[in-house]
Design a protein around this motif. Sequence first.
Motif, short mmCIF file in Angstrom:
data_model
loop_
_atom_site.label_atom_id
_atom_site.label_comp_id
_atom_site.label_asym_id
_atom_site.label_seq_id
_atom_site.Cartn_x
_atom_site.Cartn_y
_atom_site.Cartn_z
N ALA A 142 12.18 22.52 -10.88
CA ALA A 142 11.55 23.59 -10.11
C ALA A 142 11.12 23.12 -8.73
CB ALA A 142 10.36 24.16 -10.88
N CYS B 231 6.07 31.46 -3.05
CA CYS B 231 5.76 31.90 -4.42
C CYS B 231 6.14 30.84 -5.45
CB CYS B 231 6.50 33.20 -4.73
SG CYS B 231 5.81 34.66 -3.93
N ILE B 232 7.33 30.30 -5.28
CA ILE B 232 7.77 29.26 -6.22
C ILE B 232 6.88 28.03 -6.09
CG2 ILE B 232 9.69 27.76 -6.88
CD1 ILE B 232 11.57 29.88 -5.72
N GLN C 232 3.43 28.57 -7.68
CA GLN C 232 3.54 28.52 -9.13
C GLN C 232 3.68 27.08 -9.62
OE1 GLN C 232 3.34 30.86 -11.59
NE2 GLN C 232 3.51 29.09 -12.97
N THR C 233 4.46 26.29 -8.89
CA THR C 233 4.68 24.89 -9.28
C THR C 233 3.39 24.09 -9.17
OG1 THR C 233 6.97 25.01 -8.51
CG2 THR C 233 6.03 22.82 -8.81
N LEU D 298 17.28 27.49 -10.52
CA LEU D 298 16.06 27.91 -11.21
C LEU D 298 16.39 28.60 -12.54
CD1 LEU D 298 14.02 29.17 -8.16
CD2 LEU D 298 13.43 27.23 -9.61
N PRO E 172 10.76 33.38 -16.55
CA PRO E 172 10.01 33.10 -15.33
C PRO E 172 8.63 33.75 -15.35
CG PRO E 172 11.72 34.74 -14.92
CD PRO E 172 11.96 34.20 -16.30
N GLU F 203 7.29 33.50 -10.08
CA GLU F 203 8.69 33.10 -10.04
C GLU F 203 9.60 34.33 -9.96
OE1 GLU F 203 8.31 28.92 -12.55
OE2 GLU F 203 8.55 30.83 -13.60
#
Length: 331
Positions: free
Chosen positions: A109, A151-152, A155-156, A282, A293, A297
């Motif tokens: 990710a 956004c990714i 989240q990570t 992803l 997700p 995600e």
Amino acid sequence: MTATSPSAPDVTHSHATFAGVICGAGAGALWGLVFLAPELVRTFDPLFLTSGRYLFYGLISAAMLAPRWRHFAATVSAGEWLALMKLGFAGNILYYLLLSTAVQSGGVAMTSLVIGFLPVAVTIVGSRDKGAVSLAKLAPSLLLCAAGAVCIGWQTVAAPSQIPASARLTGLLSAIGALVSWTIYAVGNSRWLRRLDHISAHDWNFLTGVVTGAQSLVLVPLAFLIDHAHHDATEWTQLGLVSLSVAFLASIVGNALWNRMSRLLPLTLTGQMILFETLFALIYGFLWEKRLPHVLEAAAFTLVALSVVTCVGAHRSAGSRAQTVDASHPV
């Protein structure tokens, strides 16, 4: 008044754009597999996977060029061989070594997130080319792309992780290095392809493969020196199968689709097509982790898809004014 039908150039341009996007999506689906490969052979140092992949890439490329090798030996200049060596190292050896290290240290990710900024980097550089769509018209697409990446990333960062901080830092720095390495490759390779009139894009890809395969031979002794772990026959077989599969699917078939796309789309839109690689990477990561997700995600997927759509719209409105240039991905 009667409605007038679109002119032939407009129809041709629209068909070329659609075909180019389809080829870009196909290439991204195959390139996304390279993010999973390091996880499949985690017991091996990234040097083994990098050298194995490009040894097979070199062998396949040499086999494809063998019937015409005398022709290329006589027509490819010393400057072009030097360019192939530089591009092969930056876009293949160094890029995949850094990417494999990033995946094994920081996860799929995080690596996908950083590599996801490739479209932004390439599009910004491509906007300087003559006839390219201006950054002002591409601004909505770039903002959507950046929002998806944020956004990714959020989240990570927010999700609990069992990966040590030092490993995450190593992975992050390696991913950034891979981003820089491939951006340098993409720009340099694009400009070489534009001024070559005696070598096709596919043959240039195979020549790159031959040079890269030769360079990968240097990594083999280094891999054995660094990796002191004992590997059984099953693990060696798995490494060979993964290396061969990635070489054929990503470097041969994926590059063929990408080169076809590069004949149809300008560099600014080519940069956006790299988003498909991030999306598929992803998706494969979620399948590997056997989960759906999260909200952020899913939002990132939507934003990235909208980014591609708006970029296509910007180029379609520009019509035949967009200049078609060539680029080739290293993966």
